[in-house]
Write a protein that holds these residues in place. Structure first.
Motif, PDB file in Angstrom:
ATOM      1  N   ARG A  40     -25.025  30.184  -9.178  1.00  0.00           N
ATOM      2  CA  ARG A  40     -24.762  28.985  -8.468  1.00  0.00           C
ATOM      3  C   ARG A  40     -25.914  27.849  -8.667  1.00  0.00           C
ATOM      4  O   ARG A  40     -25.596  26.642  -8.799  1.00  0.00           O
ATOM      5  CB  ARG A  40     -24.340  28.957  -6.873  1.00  0.00           C
ATOM      6  CG  ARG A  40     -23.044  29.508  -6.762  1.00  0.00           C
ATOM      7  CD  ARG A  40     -22.547  29.362  -5.218  1.00  0.00           C
ATOM      8  NE  ARG A  40     -22.872  28.134  -4.690  1.00  0.00           N
ATOM      9  CZ  ARG A  40     -23.254  27.900  -3.316  1.00  0.00           C
ATOM     10  NH1 ARG A  40     -23.606  28.758  -2.544  1.00  0.00           N
ATOM     11  NH2 ARG A  40     -23.297  26.731  -2.902  1.00  0.00           N
ATOM     12  N   MET A  41     -27.012  28.558  -8.743  1.00  0.00           N
ATOM     13  CA  MET A  41     -28.151  27.476  -8.936  1.00  0.00           C
ATOM     14  C   MET A  41     -28.227  26.901 -10.189  1.00  0.00           C
ATOM     15  O   MET A  41     -28.317  25.657 -10.428  1.00  0.00           O
ATOM     16  CB  MET A  41     -29.608  28.258  -8.571  1.00  0.00           C
ATOM     17  CG  MET A  41     -30.931  27.594  -9.103  1.00  0.00           C
ATOM     18  SD  MET A  41     -31.080  26.022  -7.894  1.00  0.00           S
ATOM     19  CE  MET A  41     -31.713  26.899  -6.376  1.00  0.00           C
ATOM     20  N   ALA A  42     -28.009  27.701 -11.304  1.00  0.00           N
ATOM     21  CA  ALA A  42     -27.880  27.361 -12.543  1.00  0.00           C
ATOM     22  C   ALA A  42     -26.613  26.368 -12.806  1.00  0.00           C
ATOM     23  O   ALA A  42     -26.756  25.233 -13.312  1.00  0.00           O
ATOM     24  CB  ALA A  42     -27.684  28.668 -13.444  1.00  0.00           C
ATOM     25  N   GLN A  43     -25.598  26.541 -12.052  1.00  0.00           N
ATOM     26  CA  GLN A  43     -24.339  25.690 -12.386  1.00  0.00           C
ATOM     27  C   GLN A  43     -24.631  24.357 -11.572  1.00  0.00           C
ATOM     28  O   GLN A  43     -24.461  23.242 -12.153  1.00  0.00           O
ATOM     29  CB  GLN A  43     -23.227  26.295 -11.518  1.00  0.00           C
ATOM     30  CG  GLN A  43     -21.963  25.348 -11.649  1.00  0.00           C
ATOM     31  CD  GLN A  43     -20.820  25.954 -10.943  1.00  0.00           C
ATOM     32  OE1 GLN A  43     -21.088  26.582  -9.887  1.00  0.00           O
ATOM     33  NE2 GLN A  43     -19.577  25.898 -11.329  1.00  0.00           N
ATOM     34  N   ALA A  44     -25.424  24.307 -10.645  1.00  0.00           N
ATOM     35  CA  ALA A  44     -25.750  23.036  -9.893  1.00  0.00           C
ATOM     36  C   ALA A  44     -26.847  22.236 -10.615  1.00  0.00           C
ATOM     37  O   ALA A  44     -26.658  20.879 -10.734  1.00  0.00           O
ATOM     38  CB  ALA A  44     -26.400  23.582  -8.476  1.00  0.00           C
ATOM     39  N   LYS A  45     -27.627  22.938 -11.119  1.00  0.00           N
ATOM     40  CA  LYS A  45     -28.846  22.550 -12.072  1.00  0.00           C
ATOM     41  C   LYS A  45     -27.992  21.581 -13.140  1.00  0.00           C
ATOM     42  O   LYS A  45     -28.467  20.592 -13.660  1.00  0.00           O
ATOM     43  CB  LYS A  45     -29.829  23.091 -12.455  1.00  0.00           C
ATOM     44  CG  LYS A  45     -30.728  23.632 -11.458  1.00  0.00           C
ATOM     45  CD  LYS A  45     -32.022  24.297 -12.005  1.00  0.00           C
ATOM     46  CE  LYS A  45     -33.257  24.574 -11.031  1.00  0.00           C
ATOM     47  NZ  LYS A  45     -34.304  25.338 -11.683  1.00  0.00           N
ATOM     48  N   GLN A  46     -27.125  22.369 -13.872  1.00  0.00           N
ATOM     49  CA  GLN A  46     -26.315  21.853 -14.777  1.00  0.00           C
ATOM     50  C   GLN A  46     -25.616  20.739 -14.542  1.00  0.00           C
ATOM     51  O   GLN A  46     -25.421  19.635 -15.411  1.00  0.00           O
ATOM     52  CB  GLN A  46     -25.369  22.917 -15.853  1.00  0.00           C
ATOM     53  CG  GLN A  46     -25.013  22.517 -16.864  1.00  0.00           C
ATOM     54  CD  GLN A  46     -26.009  22.190 -18.177  1.00  0.00           C
ATOM     55  OE1 GLN A  46     -26.779  22.930 -18.396  1.00  0.00           O
ATOM     56  NE2 GLN A  46     -25.723  20.887 -18.610  1.00  0.00           N
ATOM     57  N   HIS A  47     -24.768  20.587 -13.473  1.00  0.00           N
ATOM     58  CA  HIS A  47     -24.108  19.653 -13.056  1.00  0.00           C
ATOM     59  C   HIS A  47     -25.242  18.372 -12.862  1.00  0.00           C
ATOM     60  O   HIS A  47     -24.762  17.227 -13.358  1.00  0.00           O
ATOM     61  CB  HIS A  47     -23.494  19.845 -11.764  1.00  0.00           C
ATOM     62  CG  HIS A  47     -22.168  20.499 -12.016  1.00  0.00           C
ATOM     63  ND1 HIS A  47     -21.095  20.002 -12.583  1.00  0.00           N
ATOM     64  CD2 HIS A  47     -21.585  21.552 -11.360  1.00  0.00           C
ATOM     65  CE1 HIS A  47     -19.986  20.779 -12.501  1.00  0.00           C
ATOM     66  NE2 HIS A  47     -20.531  21.966 -11.777  1.00  0.00           N
ATOM     67  N   LEU A  48     -26.287  18.656 -12.256  1.00  0.00           N
ATOM     68  CA  LEU A  48     -27.213  17.510 -12.067  1.00  0.00           C
ATOM     69  C   LEU A  48     -27.757  16.912 -13.402  1.00  0.00           C
ATOM     70  O   LEU A  48     -27.835  15.855 -13.679  1.00  0.00           O
ATOM     71  CB  LEU A  48     -28.457  18.204 -11.104  1.00  0.00           C
ATOM     72  CG  LEU A  48     -29.468  17.172 -10.810  1.00  0.00           C
ATOM     73  CD1 LEU A  48     -28.866  15.759 -10.250  1.00  0.00           C
ATOM     74  CD2 LEU A  48     -30.163  17.734  -9.873  1.00  0.00           C
ATOM     75  N   ARG A  49     -27.933  17.914 -14.302  1.00  0.00           N
ATOM     76  CA  ARG A  49     -28.545  17.240 -15.515  1.00  0.00           C
ATOM     77  C   ARG A  49     -27.404  16.536 -16.625  1.00  0.00           C
ATOM     78  O   ARG A  49     -27.634  15.617 -16.927  1.00  0.00           O
ATOM     79  CB  ARG A  49     -28.820  18.626 -16.695  1.00  0.00           C
ATOM     80  CG  ARG A  49     -29.970  19.359 -16.518  1.00  0.00           C
ATOM     81  CD  ARG A  49     -30.271  20.628 -17.205  1.00  0.00           C
ATOM     82  NE  ARG A  49     -31.286  21.387 -16.712  1.00  0.00           N
ATOM     83  CZ  ARG A  49     -31.024  22.460 -16.268  1.00  0.00           C
ATOM     84  NH1 ARG A  49     -30.014  23.152 -16.080  1.00  0.00           N
ATOM     85  NH2 ARG A  49     -32.062  23.195 -15.715  1.00  0.00           N
ATOM     86  N   ASN A  50     -26.222  16.938 -16.334  1.00  0.00           N
ATOM     87  CA  ASN A  50     -25.174  16.060 -16.815  1.00  0.00           C
ATOM     88  C   ASN A  50     -24.918  14.813 -16.029  1.00  0.00           C
ATOM     89  O   ASN A  50     -24.637  13.887 -16.699  1.00  0.00           O
ATOM     90  CB  ASN A  50     -23.642  17.040 -16.909  1.00  0.00           C
ATOM     91  CG  ASN A  50     -23.801  18.322 -17.596  1.00  0.00           C
ATOM     92  OD1 ASN A  50     -24.604  18.105 -18.650  1.00  0.00           O
ATOM     93  ND2 ASN A  50     -22.928  18.815 -17.418  1.00  0.00           N
ATOM     94  N   PHE A  51     -25.038  14.816 -14.743  1.00  0.00           N
ATOM     95  CA  PHE A  51     -24.957  13.759 -13.869  1.00  0.00           C
ATOM     96  C   PHE A  51     -25.883  12.672 -14.245  1.00  0.00           C
ATOM     97  O   PHE A  51     -25.792  11.573 -14.801  1.00  0.00           O
ATOM     98  CB  PHE A  51     -25.130  14.047 -12.447  1.00  0.00           C
ATOM     99  CG  PHE A  51     -24.950  12.755 -11.590  1.00  0.00           C
ATOM    100  CD1 PHE A  51     -23.539  12.328 -11.654  1.00  0.00           C
ATOM    101  CD2 PHE A  51     -25.779  12.234 -10.702  1.00  0.00           C
ATOM    102  CE1 PHE A  51     -23.441  11.277 -10.500  1.00  0.00           C
ATOM    103  CE2 PHE A  51     -25.521  11.146  -9.978  1.00  0.00           C
ATOM    104  CZ  PHE A  51     -24.454  10.593  -9.751  1.00  0.00           C
TER     105      PHE A  51
END
Length: 124
Positions: free
Chosen positions: A45-56
């Motif tokens: 979930r942390m990796a997914q959240a970071k990827q969402h934030l990178r994309n955002f």
């Protein structure tokens, strides 16, 4: 014409490093770290959240990334985020930008974007 914000943040590599530093700052910040504990305990979930934030952040600063996550309003609805917590997040972002040697104009631009989202985050 000035350099695009995305490039001033270091493009994909810079945005990624910045996101890692911001998340680490949030985890170390006693005012807001309880909100991040579930992510800390679940590396996927942390990796997914970071990827969402990178994309955002990438898309929002003019990069080629595409954010396909929920809106800020949807993500924060029901979380009852206080003004103090919101300011703690902004402080972490600014400290992270400083640590990356980001110039004053770029810090102001990022801060303006963050403030533009405030009504979608605080106490919704």
């Amino acid at each position: 014409m000035s350099t695009p914000l995305y490039e001033r943040l270091g493009s994909a590599r810079g945005v990624s490093a910045l996101v890692d530093r911001i998340v680490d700052a949030h985890l170390a910040n006693p005012e807001i770290n309880p909100r991040y504990q579930a992510l800390k305990e679940d590396p996927e979930r942390m990796a997914q959240a970071k990827q969402h934030l990178r994309n955002f952040l990438g898309e929002g600063s003019g990069g080629p990334e595409k954010y396909e996550g929920r809106s800020m309003l949807e993500i924060h609805r029901g979380m009852n985020i206080s003004e103090g917590e919101y300011m703690a997040v902004l402080d972490d972002i600014l400290k992270s930008l400083d640590a990356h040697g980001v110039d004053e104009e770029t810090r102001r631009d990022v801060l303006a974007i963050a403030y533009s989202l405030k009504d979608e985050i605080v106490r919704v």
